[in-house]
Structure formats: structure tokens, C-alpha cells
Design a protein around this motif. Structure first.
Motif, PDB file in Angstrom:
ATOM      1  N   ILE A 364       0.837  -1.200   0.000  1.00 41.79           N
ATOM      2  CA  ILE A 364       0.000   0.000   0.000  1.00 41.79           C
ATOM      3  C   ILE A 364       0.875   1.254   0.000  1.00 41.79           C
ATOM      4  O   ILE A 364       0.614   2.218  -0.735  1.00 41.79           O
ATOM      5  N   GLU A 365       1.928   1.250   0.797  1.00 44.82           N
ATOM      6  CA  GLU A 365       2.868   2.375   0.788  1.00 44.82           C
ATOM      7  C   GLU A 365       3.431   2.584  -0.614  1.00 44.82           C
ATOM      8  O   GLU A 365       3.507   3.712  -1.120  1.00 44.82           O
ATOM      9  N   GLY A 366       3.841   1.477  -1.247  1.00 47.78           N
ATOM     10  CA  GLY A 366       4.397   1.580  -2.583  1.00 47.78           C
ATOM     11  C   GLY A 366       3.381   2.029  -3.614  1.00 47.78           C
ATOM     12  O   GLY A 366       3.705   2.787  -4.541  1.00 47.78           O
ATOM     13  N   PHE A 367       2.129   1.609  -3.453  1.00 44.33           N
ATOM     14  CA  PHE A 367       1.096   1.980  -4.423  1.00 44.33           C
ATOM     15  C   PHE A 367       0.750   3.458  -4.302  1.00 44.33           C
ATOM     16  O   PHE A 367       0.460   4.117  -5.304  1.00 44.33           O
ATOM     17  N   LEU A 368       0.768   3.988  -3.109  1.00 45.47           N
ATOM     18  CA  LEU A 368       0.560   5.427  -2.936  1.00 45.47           C
ATOM     19  C   LEU A 368       1.650   6.210  -3.658  1.00 45.47           C
ATOM     20  O   LEU A 368       1.387   7.223  -4.312  1.00 45.47           O
ATOM     21  N   HIS A 369       2.893   5.745  -3.545  1.00 42.96           N
ATOM     22  CA  HIS A 369       4.010   6.380  -4.263  1.00 42.96           C
ATOM     23  C   HIS A 369       3.807   6.243  -5.771  1.00 42.96           C
ATOM     24  O   HIS A 369       3.991   7.211  -6.528  1.00 42.96           O
ATOM     25  N   TYR A 370       3.430   5.057  -6.200  1.00 45.25           N
ATOM     26  CA  TYR A 370       3.194   4.799  -7.634  1.00 45.25           C
ATOM     27  C   TYR A 370       2.148   5.756  -8.194  1.00 45.25           C
ATOM     28  O   TYR A 370       2.307   6.313  -9.291  1.00 45.25           O
ATOM     29  N   LEU A 371       1.071   5.982  -7.452  1.00 45.15           N
ATOM     30  CA  LEU A 371      -0.022   6.850  -7.906  1.00 45.15           C
ATOM     31  C   LEU A 371       0.264   8.333  -7.691  1.00 45.15           C
ATOM     32  O   LEU A 371      -0.469   9.175  -8.215  1.00 45.15           O
ATOM     33  N   ARG A 372       1.272   8.643  -6.892  1.00 48.27           N
ATOM     34  CA  ARG A 372       1.509  10.023  -6.433  1.00 48.27           C
ATOM     35  C   ARG A 372       0.269  10.564  -5.724  1.00 48.27           C
ATOM     36  O   ARG A 372      -0.127  11.715  -5.890  1.00 48.27           O
TER      37      ARG A 372
END
Length: 406
Positions: A364-372
Motif C-alpha cells: 500500500i505504501e508503494g502503491f501510494l508512491h506509484y499513484l503520487r
């Protein structure tokens, strides 16, 4: 004739997890898979973004465009469907380009010179920037009613023009010779039917990792006629390109498939460190839906084109993979910087433990970064454990704010 390898379903699942999800960079994904399917829908990034974020640490939405339109390592082509493929494919796809163009007969070929002249005079153009905006009355609506869109598509299929870049998903076209590097543009084209069929089958096997000869009909576009595929598979085995396997349990006959011979060492590799992965609906691991059901006991249907009353799950549902299996589904979207998890469904036999939830938090942390994304919103009926995990993911870094509907 090479010996058929007998492997268990567990070995096949482990092989696919390693083959698809061993981390690499963006060029490495194209080197491994060869083809990444494109789709214009953009709820949480487009399909290439989702494919790449599942395999490339730190990837963010639209990073692939530098690889395609600045570095010119890949280009837009028609494969299984619209796809991104390596530039080196250009001469090998010559027969496919000719065949695809035949699907668009009599599309005002006499106007091709006018299109070329406009591109020469004004540089890369989208369909909106041509003077001719007249409508067809007797053409398929798939490319819209405008005559220019059908003409551009016909020229694109044939390889006379290519996608120079995209803006908001829209193609901007230019002459092929100004985009495709000369080493590939001028290479001898593969026009022999048998050679083209073998190459396309080898590429399809590379993209999927494991391919059943009776796989879903949708995966065979461009791979030759049905009667030609069986001998082509046999020839690829004799050439050492593919290895035949039988997948079954306890000595049972099982079901046949092929895998790239170059990937055989993965059958002996240790299991990957388990991590949670959000998959795009058109990820090549999912191309053979029946095969996924057979191997993973995961019944996935992309319902985006179904009327809402007919959907079982939701509009844009992402499969959730963990370790060597599918564990959940997530209905999700990004709007105005807010990532919303509308619904979450654990698979019936999954009881999430601390390791799975910790892996989910990291993803989830990584997906937030991915989506900005700046905020994340979780639907009221989302599982409490998932909500708690989202809270843990958004607490660090502190700029992410959890918004729960009241």
C-alpha cells in the motif's frame, strides 16, 4: 524429440511467480516479457503502468513513456491487442502488419499521401489536427465515426506511420522512418508464414511464461491458423526454444503446456520472498483465464464492459497476489489525488496472518508512491484488517491522510 517434463501444480505456480515478479527495471520487464498490453482506461494508471509497478520497485505512473518516446526502446504495436513491444521486433512483425492492414480494406488509401504531407509539414499530429473531420456512415464504431481516424489506423496497422508519442493517451503519429531506428527499419523483414508463426508463438510463450496449446482463444491473435500452431509448437521444441511440460499431481497425466527453455532454471530456484502484488486486469499472467482457474483456482473476469447490474465484483477490480497464489480482489480508483479502495474481497480460503498484513502494508505504501496520491479513502464495507493496514501505511510518511467515509 526432447523429453516432456512432469511438474506439479505447485512447481508451476512457483515458476510463474518467479518468472513474472522477480524485480527488475522497466527495460528489464520488456526483455523478460517482450510484450506489455496497453489499454486506455486509467482508473489507477493504465494497464502498462500496473504491469510495470508489479515488477519494478519505485515505479510511478507514466514512467514507461520515457522508455517508449524518449529512449525509443519500445514502440506501440498490435500484438494480442494494442501493446508495447521492443523496437527490435519491427522486422519480425512485418507479416503481422500486412495481415492486420487487410482487416481494414478500402480505407481511403488514396489519401495516404495527404497524411504524409501533413506530417512532413507540421510534425507529429493526432487525429484531431487534420483538416478532414468528416464522418463515415458505414464503418465500425470501434475507432469512432471519423474518416481520418480509420485512415490513420489503417496506415498505422500497415507500418507506414507509427505512434510518435501520446498525450493523455491520445496517439500522435509520424512517419515510421522518423521513429523506428534505421537498424530495425531497414533490417530484412520476416515475411515467411511459417517463420512468422513460430516467432509469434515463441513471443506469446515468453510473454505469458507458461502457455497451454489449448489456451483461451483471445491469446492467439497473430499466431497463425489453428492448424498451423500444433506443428509450429513442435518445431519450436525441436529448435530448443520451448520445453514441453505436463502439469499434474501424484503421477496423473495432467495437462500440457510449454515454457521458454531459457527459463528452465527457475524450476529449481527457491520460492520467492512473499510480497503482495496488485495486478493489472490485462497482466499477461492473466491472459489465459481458464489456465489461471486451472492452476490457481482463481476465477477472474474483467467486468469493466459489463452493465453495472451484471457485475459480480466491480468496475475495475485488481487481483491481489501474495507469494504463489491469489489472495484477494480490490475495486479501486484514483480521483483528484485521492486513492479510493471501494471494496476488498479476500478469497474464501484466505485467513490473513501478520506476515500477509505486513506485506500488504508495504505494498500500500508503494502503491501510494506509484499513484503520487495525497490521500487514501477506504470504503465502509472494506475488511477491518485492511482498514487497519491502510492506517499503518498512511501514517508513514505523514503527508498521507486517511479519509474514511462516515
Amino acid at each position: 524429440m526432447p523429453m516432456v517434463l512432469h511438474i506439479s501444480q505447485e512447481q508451476a505456480r512457483r515458476f510463474l511467480a518467479l518468472y513474472h515478479f522477480t524485480p527488475t527495471d522497466v527495460p528489464g520487464v520488456f526483455e523478460r516479457l517482450g510484450t506489455v498490453q496497453y489499454d486506455p482506461l486509467n482508473p489507477v494508471g493504465r494497464n502498462p503502468d500496473l504491469v510495470l509497478q508489479a515488477r519494478v520497485p519505485g515505479y510511478q505512473v507514466d514512467d514507461w513513456q520515457k522508455t517508449a518516446y524518449t529512449d525509443r526502446l519500445v514502440y506501440d504495436a498490435w500484438d494480442k491487442m494494442a501493446c508495447l513491444v521492443p523496437m527490435s521486433d519491427w522486422p519480425r512483425r512485418a507479416r503481422l502488419r500486412a495481415h492486420t492492414y487487410n482487416l481494414h480494406p478500402l480505407l481511403l488509401e488514396e489519401q495516404a499521401d495527404a497524411v504524409a504531407a501533413a506530417l512532413d509539414a507540421r510534425g507529429p499530429l493526432s487525429s484531431l489536427e487534420f483538416a478532414d473531420q468528416a464522418h463515415f456512415t458505414d464503418r465500425s464504431a470501434w475507432y469512432g465515426p471519423k474518416r481520418i481516424k480509420h485512415l490513420l489506423r489503417a496506415l498505422w496497422d500497415r507500418g507506414l506511420i507509427v505512434t510518435h508519442h501520446r498525450q493523455g493517451g491520445r496517439h500522435y503519429y509520424d512517419r515510421a522512418e522518423r521513429v523506428i531506428p534505421p537498424a530495425y527499419l531497414n533490417a530484412p523483414p520476416v515475411e515467411d508464414e511459417d517463420e512468422s508463426t513460430r516467432w509469434m508463438l515463441a513471443r506469446r510463450s515468453q510473454t505469458m511464461g507458461l502457455i497451454r496449446p489449448v489456451g483461451d482463444p483471445s491469446i492467439w491473435f497473430g499466431c497463425g491458423a489453428t492448424a498451423r500452431r500444433a506443428p509450429a509448437f513442435k518445431e519450436l521444441v525441436e529448435m530448443g526454444t520451448l520445453t514441453p511440460v505436463q502439469i499434474g499431481e501424484n503421477g496423473a497425466k495432467g495437462w500440457p503446456a510449454y515454457l521458454p527453455t531459457s527459463a528452465l532454471p527457475l524450476l529449481e530456484a527457491p520460492a520467492p520472498a512473499p510480497r503482495v502484488i496488485f495486478l493489472g486486469p490485462l497482466d499477461s499472467l492473466l491472459w489465459d483465464r481458464r489456465g489461471v482457474m486451472q492452476l490457481f483456482d482463481f476465477d477472474y473476469v474483467w467486468e469493466v464492459y459489463k452493465p453495472e447490474p451484471q457485475r459480480r465484483w466491480g468496475y475495475y477490480v485488481l487481483p491481489v497476489f501474495y507469494g504463489e497464489r491469489f489472495v484477494a480482489r480490490m475495486d479501486t480508483r484514483l480521483e483528484r489525488g485521492v486513492w479510493t479502495i471501494s471494496h476488498w474481497w479476500w478469497e474464501p480460503d484466505v485467513t490473513p496472518d501478520a506476515d500477509l498484513l505486513d506485506a500488504l502494508r508495504i505494498t500500500i505504501e508503494g502503491f501510494l508512491h506509484y499513484l503520487r496520491a495525497g490521500e487514501v479513502c477506504v470504503g465502509e464495507d472494506v475488511d477491518a484488517l485492511v482498514k487497519e493496514t491502510v492506517v499503518g501505511a498512511t501514517a508513514n510518511p505523514a503527508r498521507f491522510i486517511l479519509s474514511l467515509p462516515k
